[in-house]
Every structure is written in C-alpha cells, then in structure tokens.
Write a protein that holds these residues in place. Structure first.
Motif, PDB file in Angstrom:
ATOM      1  N   PRO A  35      22.243   0.706   6.024  1.00  0.00           N
ATOM      2  CA  PRO A  35      21.061   1.569   7.463  1.00  0.00           C
ATOM      3  C   PRO A  35      20.070   1.323   8.447  1.00  0.00           C
ATOM      4  N   SER A  36      19.790   1.924   9.478  1.00  0.00           N
ATOM      5  CA  SER A  36      19.422   1.418  10.616  1.00  0.00           C
ATOM      6  C   SER A  36      17.715   2.690  10.794  1.00  0.00           C
ATOM      7  N   LYS A  37      17.254   2.288  10.583  1.00  0.00           N
ATOM      8  CA  LYS A  37      15.938   2.563  10.192  1.00  0.00           C
ATOM      9  C   LYS A  37      14.288   2.371  11.318  1.00  0.00           C
ATOM     10  N   SER A  38      13.963   2.868  12.230  1.00  0.00           N
ATOM     11  CA  SER A  38      12.477   3.133  12.822  1.00  0.00           C
ATOM     12  C   SER A  38      11.383   3.958  11.361  1.00  0.00           C
ATOM     13  N   PHE A  39      10.426   2.836  11.901  1.00  0.00           N
ATOM     14  CA  PHE A  39       9.351   3.289  10.814  1.00  0.00           C
ATOM     15  C   PHE A  39       8.222   4.729  11.956  1.00  0.00           C
ATOM     16  N   SER A  40       8.949   5.234  12.342  1.00  0.00           N
ATOM     17  CA  SER A  40       8.404   5.986  13.038  1.00  0.00           C
ATOM     18  C   SER A  40       7.092   7.435  12.664  1.00  0.00           C
ATOM     19  N   HIS A  41       8.435   8.005  11.730  1.00  0.00           N
ATOM     20  CA  HIS A  41       7.596   8.977  10.896  1.00  0.00           C
ATOM     21  C   HIS A  41       7.089   8.697   9.577  1.00  0.00           C
ATOM     22  N   LYS A  42       6.763   7.255   9.220  1.00  0.00           N
ATOM     23  CA  LYS A  42       6.117   7.274   8.132  1.00  0.00           C
ATOM     24  C   LYS A  42       6.400   7.863   6.203  1.00  0.00           C
ATOM     25  N   PRO A  81      23.620   3.514   2.080  1.00  0.00           N
ATOM     26  CA  PRO A  81      23.547   4.705   3.197  1.00  0.00           C
ATOM     27  C   PRO A  81      22.513   5.069   4.470  1.00  0.00           C
ATOM     28  N   SER A  82      23.128   5.624   4.939  1.00  0.00           N
ATOM     29  CA  SER A  82      21.962   5.828   6.046  1.00  0.00           C
ATOM     30  C   SER A  82      21.289   6.554   5.299  1.00  0.00           C
ATOM     31  N   THR A  83      19.811   7.199   5.633  1.00  0.00           N
ATOM     32  CA  THR A  83      18.522   7.433   4.427  1.00  0.00           C
ATOM     33  C   THR A  83      17.982   8.747   6.035  1.00  0.00           C
ATOM     34  N   GLU A  84      17.477   9.732   5.466  1.00  0.00           N
ATOM     35  CA  GLU A  84      15.756  10.102   6.584  1.00  0.00           C
ATOM     36  C   GLU A  84      14.575   9.541   6.053  1.00  0.00           C
ATOM     37  N   VAL A  85      14.496   8.526   4.428  1.00  0.00           N
ATOM     38  CA  VAL A  85      13.426   7.459   4.064  1.00  0.00           C
ATOM     39  C   VAL A  85      12.966   6.189   4.516  1.00  0.00           C
ATOM     40  N   ALA A  86      11.891   6.487   5.446  1.00  0.00           N
ATOM     41  CA  ALA A  86      12.047   5.265   6.642  1.00  0.00           C
ATOM     42  C   ALA A  86      11.404   4.408   5.602  1.00  0.00           C
ATOM     43  N   TRP A  87      10.693   4.533   4.184  1.00  0.00           N
ATOM     44  CA  TRP A  87      10.103   3.379   3.525  1.00  0.00           C
ATOM     45  C   TRP A  87      10.337   3.266   2.154  1.00  0.00           C
ATOM     46  N   PHE A  88      10.210   2.625   1.415  1.00  0.00           N
ATOM     47  CA  PHE A  88      10.389   3.249  -0.473  1.00  0.00           C
ATOM     48  C   PHE A  88       8.648   2.084  -0.746  1.00  0.00           C
ATOM     49  N   GLU A  89       8.593   3.410  -2.183  1.00  0.00           N
ATOM     50  CA  GLU A  89       7.212   2.280  -2.571  1.00  0.00           C
ATOM     51  C   GLU A  89       7.594   2.274  -4.695  1.00  0.00           C
ATOM     52  N   ARG A 121      14.421  -4.482   0.135  1.00  0.00           N
ATOM     53  CA  ARG A 121      13.251  -5.268   1.095  1.00  0.00           C
ATOM     54  C   ARG A 121      14.830  -5.466   2.367  1.00  0.00           C
ATOM     55  N   GLN A 122      15.491  -6.168   2.132  1.00  0.00           N
ATOM     56  CA  GLN A 122      16.048  -5.850   3.737  1.00  0.00           C
ATOM     57  C   GLN A 122      16.847  -5.650   4.816  1.00  0.00           C
ATOM     58  N   ASP A 123      16.672  -3.780   4.344  1.00  0.00           N
ATOM     59  CA  ASP A 123      16.445  -2.919   4.925  1.00  0.00           C
ATOM     60  C   ASP A 123      15.095  -2.326   5.623  1.00  0.00           C
ATOM     61  N   TYR A 124      14.382  -1.975   4.166  1.00  0.00           N
ATOM     62  CA  TYR A 124      13.579  -1.197   4.550  1.00  0.00           C
ATOM     63  C   TYR A 124      12.294  -1.278   4.107  1.00  0.00           C
ATOM     64  N   PRO A 125      10.388  -1.533   4.876  1.00  0.00           N
ATOM     65  CA  PRO A 125       9.268  -1.666   4.599  1.00  0.00           C
ATOM     66  C   PRO A 125       9.544  -1.303   3.121  1.00  0.00           C
ATOM     67  N   LEU A 126       8.594  -1.981   2.172  1.00  0.00           N
ATOM     68  CA  LEU A 126       7.909  -2.187   1.155  1.00  0.00           C
ATOM     69  C   LEU A 126       6.813  -1.895   0.579  1.00  0.00           C
ATOM     70  N   ALA A 127       6.320  -0.734  -0.174  1.00  0.00           N
ATOM     71  CA  ALA A 127       5.088  -0.895  -0.666  1.00  0.00           C
ATOM     72  C   ALA A 127       5.394  -1.199  -2.084  1.00  0.00           C
ATOM     73  N   LEU A 128       4.032  -2.045  -2.904  1.00  0.00           N
ATOM     74  CA  LEU A 128       4.275  -1.858  -4.075  1.00  0.00           C
ATOM     75  C   LEU A 128       2.963  -1.168  -4.968  1.00  0.00           C
ATOM     76  N   HIS A 129       2.430  -0.382  -5.931  1.00  0.00           N
ATOM     77  CA  HIS A 129       2.043   0.467  -6.518  1.00  0.00           C
ATOM     78  C   HIS A 129       1.886  -0.004  -7.840  1.00  0.00           C
ATOM     79  N   GLY A 130       0.879  -0.136  -8.369  1.00  0.00           N
ATOM     80  CA  GLY A 130       1.068  -1.073  -9.180  1.00  0.00           C
ATOM     81  C   GLY A 130      -0.031   0.673 -10.940  1.00  0.00           C
ATOM     82  N   VAL A 131       0.381   0.472 -11.749  1.00  0.00           N
ATOM     83  CA  VAL A 131       0.062   1.632 -12.921  1.00  0.00           C
ATOM     84  C   VAL A 131      -0.986   0.895 -13.890  1.00  0.00           C
ATOM     85  N   GLU A 186       7.400  -9.265   0.395  1.00  0.00           N
ATOM     86  CA  GLU A 186       6.339  -9.454   1.582  1.00  0.00           C
ATOM     87  C   GLU A 186       5.499  -7.271   1.647  1.00  0.00           C
ATOM     88  N   PRO A 187       5.004  -6.901   1.223  1.00  0.00           N
ATOM     89  CA  PRO A 187       5.013  -5.054   1.375  1.00  0.00           C
ATOM     90  C   PRO A 187       3.403  -5.532   2.374  1.00  0.00           C
TER      91      PRO A 187
END
Length: 284
Positions: A2-9, A26-34, A55-65, A91-92
């Motif tokens: 996938p080719s991702k910009s982070f424009s829409h966030k 695959p190419s997706t509409e998703v800008a990042w994953f959590e 993480r190689q293809d997308y920015p990543l956030a970590l969310h704890g519970v 590196e989230p």
C-alpha cells in the motif's frame, strides 16, 4: 504494497481476523492502524510478526486497556517495562490508555471501571500520569470511558473531571465520541454540552464505534456500525478535530475489512465536507 499518505488521518483498529487479508498487503483507504498494547506485550509469535509487518507500511498507535492509571496503589512497573519494550520495537506515534481503574494490586478485573469524579481521584491520576510519562519518556493520552453507574460522592461532572486531569497532569485527551454518546444516554445529559466543555486544544486523538442498544441503556460493545447520533457528534466537531488522528473501532462481530473501510471513507468524506461548509460560510 500500500502507498499511504497521512493526509486524512482516519485509521482503523488492527484486529486478528483481518490478518490474512492484510498479509496480502492490499491498497486500502486506511491511513494508520491502532493496536491493543496488551495483545503484543507478552508474545514473540505471529501477532508480533504481523504488527511489525503492518508497521512497515503504516503509522501505528498503541492503545492499552489495563494500565490501571486510576489505582491508588500506582501503576505496576513490570507492566510499564513491557510496554516500553513494545514501544521501542514499533515506534508508535501515540500511546494511549483509559481514564479508569482496572484492578487492585496485581488483580486485573478485565474491565474499564469508572472513577469517582473527585479531587482525590484527580490527585491520584496526576501522580500516576507523571510517573508513567517519566517512565516511558513520552506523553500519555487518556480516553474518556463509557459508564453505567455514577458515584454519590462525585464532586464534579465528567467533562470538568476529564479537562482538569488533562490540565493538571499534562496528558492529552483521547476523545471517544461513542463513549460521550453512551454516557449521555445512560446518565441523561446533552452530549453537545460535554463536547462544548472539553478543551479541544488538549484532544490528541478521536475514537468512534457503535454500542449495543438494550432499550433503557447503551452498552459499549464496539459490536455495531457507528450509529447516526455518533456520526452527528463527529460532524459537529469536525472543524475542531479534522487535524487529529481519527479511529474507527470494532471489537465484536467484526465484519470483513472492506466493510469497515466504508466507515473510514465516510469519516474522510465528512472531514472534507467540513472544509467546504467553512468556505461556503465565509463566502456568504
């Protein structure tokens, strides 16, 4: 790949049922994953391998519970050590958890339990947040949680509590619009009043999901499509939050990846429309 910009966030919660699809890169509409932090803190197997691939293809956030940030006994160091090791691996761009308590001493009750809205709670939270932020050497973002009870000893309302914790501790706010909707329904307040009293300059991320409707109360299951009242709150706040990372969550009855992509695309469309509405207003 996938080719991702982070424009829409607008991002999506990373869930194991989607691993086989995402492995095809695959190419997706998703800008990042959590990712849910605890799902990757005690494993070196396929889940962590998948996380590293994403993480190689997308920015990543970590969310704890289960950080248990509201515990009077403090946050466990062994938990933070594992979280710090995961942070160093992936590196989230955001590390978040919930404004709640989840157990006593070493007992995890596996629930996001509400805190009383009191000065004592604020003092405990400020102390714990300071400890965590120093340990992790990065800002912590905390989410307003959905609740089904309220404490008789509450000294303030929820929005003032959330704002005061953020102001005194320096932590950011993860604004969950679904939780605002759930609490407004369960406790009988206007969700617009909540949003109008949250300091938007302290909001660092936004969550949206769908609760289960049990008639006389809503339950935060993350099992349904995002309902129209939550979309309406998103439209209302779009001009103030469109620069922030927005997340679509689903944790039960998880549909195919493509179905959730339609909610990502809808959020992007609303964000773009907020610019057009603003330009139309300025032209009048």
């Amino acid at each position: 790949m996938p080719s991702k910009s982070f424009s829409h966030k607008v991002g999506l919660g990373l869930r194991p049922p989607h691993f086989p699809y995402l492995e095809q890169r695959p190419s997706t509409e998703v800008a990042w994953f959590e990712a849910i932090s605890e799902n990757y803190m005690d494993t070196r197997g396929r889940p962590l391998e998948m996380l590293q691939m994403i993480r190689q293809d997308y920015p990543l956030a970590l969310h704890g519970v289960s950080m248990n940030i509201g515990s009077p006994g403090g946050v466990r160091v062994d938990y933070l050590q594992k979280l710090r090791e995961l942070i160093e691996q992936v590196e989230p761009f955001i590390v978040s958890d919930h404004l709640s308590w989840t157990g006593v001493e070493e007992q995890n009750l596996h629930g996001l339990l509400p805190l009383p809205f009191t000065e004592d709670s604020i003092e405990t939270l400020v102390h714990n947040i300071d400890f965590v932020q120093n340990f992790l050497k990065r800002p912590l973002i905390l989410e307003n949680v959905s609740t089904y009870i309220s404490y008789r000893r509450n000294e303030m309302n929820e929005w003032d509590f959330v704002a005061e914790v953020s102001r005194r501790s320096g932590c950011g706010i993860l604004l969950d619009l679904n939780n605002v909707y759930v609490n407004s329904y369960n406790h009988g307040f206007d969700p617009r009043y909540f949003l109008n009293h949250i300091p938007m300059e302290r909001v660092a991320q936004v969550h949206m999901s769908g609760p289960a409707d049990y008639g006389d109360f809503l339950f935060d299951t993350h099992s349904k499509e995002i309902p129209e009242p939550v979309w309406n709150l998103f439209k209302m706040t779009a001009p103030q939050i469109r620069h922030l990372p927005i997340l679509i969550e689903r944790d039960e009855d998880i549909p195919d990846f493509n179905e959730l992509e339609t909610e990502v695309a809808k959020a992007v469309s609303i964000l773009e429309s907020s610019y057009e509405s603003e330009r139309s207003t300025e032209a009048v």
